[in-house]
Design a protein around this motif. Structure first.
Motif, short mmCIF file in Angstrom:
data_model
loop_
_atom_site.label_atom_id
_atom_site.label_comp_id
_atom_site.label_asym_id
_atom_site.label_seq_id
_atom_site.Cartn_x
_atom_site.Cartn_y
_atom_site.Cartn_z
N THR A 296 -2.45 -24.44 26.03
CA THR A 296 -3.49 -23.47 26.39
C THR A 296 -3.17 -22.83 27.73
O THR A 296 -2.76 -23.51 28.67
N VAL A 297 -3.37 -21.50 27.80
CA VAL A 297 -3.18 -20.75 29.04
C VAL A 297 -4.42 -19.87 29.26
O VAL A 297 -5.22 -19.69 28.35
N THR A 298 -4.52 -19.33 30.47
CA THR A 298 -5.66 -18.46 30.81
C THR A 298 -5.27 -17.00 30.65
O THR A 298 -4.22 -16.57 31.13
N ALA A 299 -6.11 -16.25 29.97
CA ALA A 299 -5.85 -14.83 29.74
C ALA A 299 -5.90 -14.07 31.05
O ALA A 299 -6.89 -14.16 31.79
N ALA A 300 -4.82 -13.33 31.36
CA ALA A 300 -4.77 -12.57 32.60
C ALA A 300 -4.50 -11.10 32.36
O ALA A 300 -5.09 -10.23 33.02
N GLN A 301 -3.59 -10.78 31.44
CA GLN A 301 -3.24 -9.38 31.16
C GLN A 301 -2.62 -9.27 29.77
O GLN A 301 -2.18 -10.26 29.19
N ASP A 302 -2.62 -8.03 29.27
CA ASP A 302 -2.00 -7.79 27.97
C ASP A 302 -0.53 -8.21 28.00
O ASP A 302 0.16 -8.01 29.01
N VAL B 298 -1.03 -10.29 22.70
CA VAL B 298 -2.43 -10.61 22.93
C VAL B 298 -3.06 -9.50 23.76
O VAL B 298 -2.54 -9.15 24.84
N ASP B 299 -4.16 -8.96 23.25
CA ASP B 299 -4.91 -7.90 23.94
C ASP B 299 -5.98 -8.55 24.81
O ASP B 299 -6.90 -9.18 24.32
N ALA C 90 -0.52 -16.82 19.12
CA ALA C 90 -1.43 -16.87 20.27
C ALA C 90 -2.78 -16.33 19.84
O ALA C 90 -2.87 -15.23 19.26
N SER C 91 -3.84 -17.05 20.12
CA SER C 91 -5.18 -16.63 19.71
C SER C 91 -6.22 -17.13 20.73
O SER C 91 -5.96 -18.06 21.49
N PRO C 92 -7.42 -16.49 20.77
CA PRO C 92 -7.87 -15.42 19.89
C PRO C 92 -7.30 -14.06 20.30
O PRO C 92 -6.76 -13.91 21.40
N ILE D 115 -6.42 -18.99 26.11
CA ILE D 115 -5.61 -18.57 24.97
C ILE D 115 -4.89 -19.82 24.46
O ILE D 115 -4.24 -20.53 25.23
N THR D 116 -5.02 -20.08 23.19
CA THR D 116 -4.32 -21.22 22.58
C THR D 116 -3.04 -20.71 21.91
O THR D 116 -3.10 -19.81 21.07
#
Length: 299
Positions: free
Chosen positions: A267-273, A296-297, A203-205, A214-215
């Protein structure tokens, strides 16, 4: 060295010269795998060319237990334990040095199998009474020695056999196979022979800003027994899962299919650690696999 245990019909008999004949045998056994193969060949022979046949040994097999699945990669030796009950007549001495019994798994029919596998050593039996014993053996698999082909993945049937040589020396000039007892019994159970699978995830970045994409990429591969490599498992549904930081529970986000090379991408959307992973449920030919979660931070 073991070789692939493929057998074929020749002159109406089983041509068992291709059966695996490992040098290792039970320490207290007076016969070899080749000796047993010779008797088995004669027992299943359908031609008058066979120089006699062994008599029907007074034994039967029951309560056959084997793992639901055997997972084999490309190189490592795999062994699975088998147990069964052997019932025999009072005239059968299962403690004799030249008495041998084995569990077997096979593809195709028992008398004309496409492939057949058994253990490096015969099963060991412990008498429970005068005519019954519990036996324990193994099925040994060496995929690196070309014992398996990709078409072998799937259901294998189980059988067991017993041979009583009764003092007859297969290498001797006076060997009389009609004085040797043999019994083979098929249809005792089944197991799946599966091509071992691997699954990765990235998972990045890292780190990533909240709300940004997030890819998540990865690959599902499985053992290719024909080539001795791992290749992508194509067009397979794989679940993308997420576990928030501090939790122990993964939740499925969506299902993604592998492409023509076994690769995964979404691909997803960053929501939380938290941790992302892929998980594959498995098929009859390939076992389930789960990738180690990738953290993923999110900032």
């Amino acid at each position: 060295m073991r070789i692939r245990a493929t057998v074929a019909a020749v002159s109406g008999a089983l041509a068992l010269s291709a059966l695996a004949v490992p040098a290792a045998q039970a320490d207290d056994s007076a016969v070899s795998r080749a000796d047993v193969a010779k008797v088995r060949q004669a027992a299943h022979a359908g031609s008058v060319r066979a120089a006699g046949k062994p008599y029907a040994l007074n034994v039967s097999f029951s309560d056959f237990k084997i793992a639901k699945a055997v997972k084999a990669g490309t190189t490592n030796h795999v062994a699975t334990t088998v147990t069964y009950t052997l019932t025999h007549g009072a005239d059968v001495d299962i403690t004799a040095r030249d008495f041998v019994t084995d569990p077997i798994i096979y593809r195709g029919s028992y008398t004309r199998p496409d492939n057949m596998l058994y253990g490096n050593k015969p099963a060991k039996c412990t008498a429970t009474n005068a005519t019954t014993a519990t036996c324990k053996g193994t099925i040994d698999v060496y995929p690196g020695d070309h014992e398996l082909r990709n078409t072998d993945a799937g259901t294998w049937r189980a059988a067991a056999e017993a041979t009583a040589f009764n003092g007859q020396d297969p290498a001797g000039e006076t060997f009389d196979i009609t004085k040797v007892g043999y019994k083979g019994q098929s249809g005792l159970g089944s197991t799946l022979m599966q091509r071992f699978s691997k699954l990765t995830v990235d998972a990045s970045p890292e780190p990533v800003k909240k709300g940004k994409p997030i890819t998540v990429t990865g690959k599902l591969s499985r053992a290719n027994w024909d080539r001795g490599t791992y290749n992508g498992y194509v067009e397979q549904p794989v679940n993308l899962q997420f576990r928030k930081n501090g939790s122990t529970t993964y939740t499925t986000v969506r299902t993604v299919k592998t492409n023509a090379t076994g690769n995964l991408k979404t691909t997803v959307t960053a929501a939380q650690d938290g941790y992302f992973r892929f998980t594959f449920a498995g098929t009859t030919t390939t076992p389930a696999a789960t990738a180690t979660g990738d953290f993923v931070d999110v900032r």
